[in-house]
Each structure stands twice: as structure tokens, then as C-alpha cells.
Design a protein around this motif. Structure first.
Motif, PDB file in Angstrom:
ATOM      1  N   VAL A  54      18.164   8.627  98.866  1.00 54.59           N
ATOM      2  CA  VAL A  54      17.649   9.102 100.381  1.00 54.59           C
ATOM      3  C   VAL A  54      18.745   8.734 101.356  1.00 54.59           C
ATOM      4  O   VAL A  54      19.198   7.629 101.152  1.00 54.59           O
ATOM      5  N   ARG A  55      19.390   9.379 102.287  1.00 58.78           N
ATOM      6  CA  ARG A  55      20.460   8.928 103.070  1.00 58.78           C
ATOM      7  C   ARG A  55      19.834   9.589 104.602  1.00 58.78           C
ATOM      8  O   ARG A  55      19.283  10.753 104.415  1.00 58.78           O
ATOM      9  N   ALA A  56      19.905   8.683 105.503  1.00 58.31           N
ATOM     10  CA  ALA A  56      19.636   9.390 106.841  1.00 58.31           C
ATOM     11  C   ALA A  56      20.670  10.369 107.286  1.00 58.31           C
ATOM     12  O   ALA A  56      21.862  10.085 107.117  1.00 58.31           O
ATOM     13  N   GLY A  57      20.262  11.206 108.127  1.00 60.30           N
ATOM     14  CA  GLY A  57      21.186  12.286 108.613  1.00 60.30           C
ATOM     15  C   GLY A  57      21.820  11.779 109.999  1.00 60.30           C
ATOM     16  O   GLY A  57      22.895  12.464 110.123  1.00 60.30           O
ATOM     17  N   ILE A  58      21.582  10.659 110.404  1.00 61.51           N
ATOM     18  CA  ILE A  58      22.355  10.048 111.579  1.00 61.51           C
ATOM     19  C   ILE A  58      22.457   8.526 111.298  1.00 61.51           C
ATOM     20  O   ILE A  58      22.121   7.941 110.277  1.00 61.51           O
ATOM     21  N   THR A  59      23.571   8.020 111.832  1.00 58.66           N
ATOM     22  CA  THR A  59      23.805   6.706 111.876  1.00 58.66           C
ATOM     23  C   THR A  59      22.840   5.992 112.811  1.00 58.66           C
ATOM     24  O   THR A  59      22.658   6.715 113.866  1.00 58.66           O
ATOM     25  N   PRO A  66       7.403   4.004 105.813  1.00 59.93           N
ATOM     26  CA  PRO A  66       6.096   3.871 105.496  1.00 59.93           C
ATOM     27  C   PRO A  66       5.714   4.141 103.973  1.00 59.93           C
ATOM     28  O   PRO A  66       4.542   4.030 103.673  1.00 59.93           O
ATOM     29  N   ILE A  67       6.785   4.224 103.100  1.00 60.21           N
ATOM     30  CA  ILE A  67       6.419   4.224 101.932  1.00 60.21           C
ATOM     31  C   ILE A  67       7.253   2.914 100.856  1.00 60.21           C
ATOM     32  O   ILE A  67       7.812   2.408 101.424  1.00 60.21           O
ATOM     33  N   GLU A  68       6.413   2.769  99.797  1.00 58.41           N
ATOM     34  CA  GLU A  68       6.843   1.685  98.937  1.00 58.41           C
ATOM     35  C   GLU A  68       7.722   2.148  97.941  1.00 58.41           C
ATOM     36  O   GLU A  68       7.975   3.245  97.558  1.00 58.41           O
ATOM     37  N   ASN A  78       8.234  12.416 105.348  1.00 61.54           N
ATOM     38  CA  ASN A  78       8.948  11.478 105.966  1.00 61.54           C
ATOM     39  C   ASN A  78       9.020  10.113 105.133  1.00 61.54           C
ATOM     40  O   ASN A  78       8.117   9.460 105.028  1.00 61.54           O
ATOM     41  N   VAL A  79      10.358   9.476 104.684  1.00 63.45           N
ATOM     42  CA  VAL A  79      10.259   8.335 103.884  1.00 63.45           C
ATOM     43  C   VAL A  79      10.827   7.203 105.057  1.00 63.45           C
ATOM     44  O   VAL A  79      10.963   6.084 104.380  1.00 63.45           O
TER      45      VAL A  79
END
Length: 116
Positions: A54-59, A66-68, A78-79
Motif C-alpha cells: 500500500v502506498r499513499a497517493g500523495i507525500t 485504523p487497521i492492524e 481506507n487503510v
């Protein structure tokens, strides 16, 4: 007679050598097929592994997760929440009865940052 026997023996040994060479080629092709299959499986597993990252779309700064780790999630869940600190604004909440209590330079009790 000895010459005929040696000629027959030579012919048999030549055939045996030819069969042995063909057998070695067949084993080599089978082994190469297994190597190619293992390479394809490795490529597939690497592709699957990369798609799970999983990578963020923004810096920005990570705000909430909210997940483990190891938890199964559905597609589209939404992770994490990431905010760009350059695009934050402050929201100040002051009761109508307290506006004169605060002067310039003092921090009110209820300030929270929000993403734009």
C-alpha cells in the motif's frame, strides 16, 4: 568373420550412443521446462507481492491507521490517512461569551488542525 562381428558391434555401439544422446537431450529439455515453469511462478508471486503493498497517493504525514498488520480488508477500504502539512489550516472555536478573554498571541483552548 571377426571383421563382420566387429562391424556389427560398431553399429550397435553407434546406435546405443545415438539413443543415449537423444535421451540426454530429452532430459535436458524436461529440466529446462521445469526451470521455465519455476521462473514463471516466481514472477507471478513477485507480482502478487508487489500488488499487496500500500502506498499513499500523495507525500505527507501519516495521521491515522485504523487497521492492524495482517488484518484482511475489502477492496476500497481506507487503510490510512495521510495529510500534506503544507495544506493544513487551523480552526479555532471560541464561545460567543469569551471573545474578549483571548488577546492576540494567546492560544485558545480548542484548536485542531484540519486538512484542506
Amino acid at each position: 568373420m571377426k571383421e563382420d562381428q566387429l562391424a556389427i558391434r560398431l553399429q550397435l555401439e553407434s546406435e546405443r550412443t545415438k539413443i543415449s544422446e537423444e535421451s540426454a537431450k530429452s532430459r535436458l529439455l524436461a529440466s529446462q521446462s521445469q526451470v521455465d515453469q519455476a521462473k514463471a511462478t516466481y514472477g507471478l508471486r513477485m507480482s502478487q507481492s508487489q500488488s499487496l503493498r500500500v502506498r499513499a497517493g500523495i507525500t505527507g504525514v501519516l495521521q491515522l491507521v485504523p487497521i492492524e498488520e495482517g488484518q484482511n480488508v475489502a477492496i476500497g477500504t481506507n487503510v490510512a490517512r495521510v495529510a500534506d502539512p503544507k495544506k493544513l489550516k487551523a480552526e479555532i472555536k471560541i464561545a460567543e461569551t469569551q471573545p474578549r478573554t483571548f488577546s492576540s498571541g494567546r492560544r485558545p483552548p480548542s484548536i485542531r488542525a484540519m486538512a484542506l
